[in-house]
Design an enzyme around this catalytic site. Structure first.
Site, PDB file in Angstrom:
ATOM      1  N   ASP A 126       1.034  -1.133  -0.104  1.00  0.00           N
ATOM      2  CA  ASP A 126      -0.148  -0.211  -0.103  1.00  0.00           C
ATOM      3  C   ASP A 126       0.962   1.180  -0.065  1.00  0.00           C
ATOM      4  OD1 ASP A 126      -2.861   0.963   0.163  1.00  0.00           O
ATOM      5  OD2 ASP A 126      -2.008   2.091   1.793  1.00  0.00           O
ATOM      6  N   GLU A 128       2.370   4.975  -0.047  1.00  0.00           N
ATOM      7  CA  GLU A 128       1.912   6.459  -0.124  1.00  0.00           C
ATOM      8  C   GLU A 128       2.741   7.301  -0.875  1.00  0.00           C
ATOM      9  OE1 GLU A 128      -0.112   7.360   1.987  1.00  0.00           O
ATOM     10  OE2 GLU A 128      -0.323   5.342   2.692  1.00  0.00           O
ATOM     11  N   ASP A 226      -2.555   1.299  -6.540  1.00  0.00           N
ATOM     12  CA  ASP A 226      -0.985   1.148  -6.180  1.00  0.00           C
ATOM     13  C   ASP A 226      -0.151   0.773  -7.437  1.00  0.00           C
ATOM     14  OD1 ASP A 226      -0.611   1.460  -2.979  1.00  0.00           O
ATOM     15  OD2 ASP A 226      -2.733   0.354  -3.481  1.00  0.00           O
ATOM     16  N   HIS A 285      -3.206   6.139   6.839  1.00  0.00           N
ATOM     17  CA  HIS A 285      -2.554   6.772   5.669  1.00  0.00           C
ATOM     18  C   HIS A 285      -0.973   6.762   6.140  1.00  0.00           C
ATOM     19  CE1 HIS A 285      -6.275   8.170   4.366  1.00  0.00           C
ATOM     20  NE2 HIS A 285      -6.181   8.945   5.664  1.00  0.00           N
TER      21      HIS A 285
END
Length: 341
Positions: A126, A128, A226, A285
């Site tokens: 995942d 960022e 992603d 997040h």
């Protein structure tokens, strides 16, 4: 960054993956005693779904559908299953448990049958990435955190994790919105390595786990973004070919929506956790914390009887759906991609 991705995700993400019945959770010696009837003798000449056992399963499903929440929770406890989650989740869990019980008895007199998992390990990713509050469509997203969480599909344990920050090279200054959203500071990315070097260490970490060689594995993401957007864009910016090991993955949103029969709007990370009776652990997040929580959802789905398999891929730079009729394949052995130059 999960909610941010929701705002820019392609529509039509929640498509039906398979017309076959989902397969079920691990069984124990004592089946839910007052659901269904005894299993009859199995005839090897019948079609796959013509055996009377499937009628029994259908009848049991009807009884389960008529249970209220307290009855479901009591029956789950009797079967030593997890009692958390909303009513529909508990129904699904109990149906799959009972179905697995019946099919395991049928398998004892027939050859073959479904396995508990397609892969030995699943690796959750995942990312960022750089972002801005107004979310312009032409904004160039650069990966600034590369997390991976590895779990064992046989033991249902999270075994290890990898995490590094990444220094952006196009938009080197993070927006205040990005810093607040992700918790990643300008100092963190200034001191981080570039994407090509971080990717080399990711590949080395995967190789050390013997993934794709000794063990069959797959990448899992929370949506399409992603890999189809962030990884795709980053490889282009870094002048790298798209890595082969990341060209196919499991989109857990699609499986969650189809398995628990919920609409696309209820497949956000927070909603999935809530419906399963779980709470978010860590900082929302944070790439690593998001990955861990996505892994917890995947593990619960495996426990509930869902067989996760690759359902999306990249082909000639475009996102494609992998049909359920396609052969089940794991990701290839990881290698550092070559330069485009």
């Amino acid at each position: 960054m999960e909610e941010y991705k929701e705002n820019i995700q392609d529509k039509g993400d929640n498509v039906k993956l398979s017309s076959k019945p989902e397969e079920d959770d691990k069984s124990c010696n004592k089946v839910c005693s007052n659901i269904g009837e005894p299993v009859p003798q199995v005839s090897s000449t019948r079609g796959e779904f013509s055996d009377p056992v499937y009628k029994e399963i259908a009848l049991a499903n009807g009884q389960i559908n008529r249970m209220n929440k307290d009855e479901l929770r009591s029956k789950l406890a009797e079967c030593k299953l997890d009692t958390r989650g909303v009513k529909d989740v508990m129904k699904k869990r109990l149906k799959n448990y009972y179905k697995k019980q019946k099919l395991s008895l049928m398998q004892s007199v027939t050859e073959g049958g479904p396995t508990d998992a397609y892969y030995d390990f699943i690796c959750v990713v995942d990312f960022e990435a750089t972002c801005e509050q107004d979310n312009p469509l032409d904004f160039t997203h650069e990966i600034i955190e590369f997390p991976m969480v590895l779990f064992n599909t046989h033991t249902l344990d999270i075994e290890d994790s990898f995490q590094e920050y990444v220094r952006p090279e196009v938009n080197t200054q993070l927006s205040e919105f990005c810093i607040k959203l992700t918790g990643i500071t300008q100092k963190m990315v200034d001191e981080a390595d570039t994407f090509p070097n971080v990717l080399k260490r990711v590949v080395l970490w995967l190789q050390e786990k013997e993934l794709g060689t000794k063990y069959k594995y797959a990448i899992l993401t929370d949506g399409s973004w992603d890999m189809s957007k962030f990884m795709n864009t980053q490889c282009r910016l870094s002048r790298l070919r798209y890595p082969q090991f990341a060209k196919k993955w499991i989109n857990i949103k699609k499986f969650y929506g189809n398995f628990y029969k919920v609409p696309r709007t209820q497949t956000k990370l927070s909603s999935m956790l809530e419906k399963l009776g779980l709470q978010y652990e860590g900082r929302p997040h944070s790439g690593l914390d998001d990955s861990r929580n996505i892994a917890r959802i995947a593990l619960r789905m495996l426990q509930d009887g869902c067989q996760l398999r690759i359902n999306e891929r990249m082909h000639e730079g475009q996102l494609r759906t992998v049909p359920s009729s396609a052969p089940v394949e794991g990701a290839p052995p990881p290698h550092t991609p070559r330069s485009r130059d």
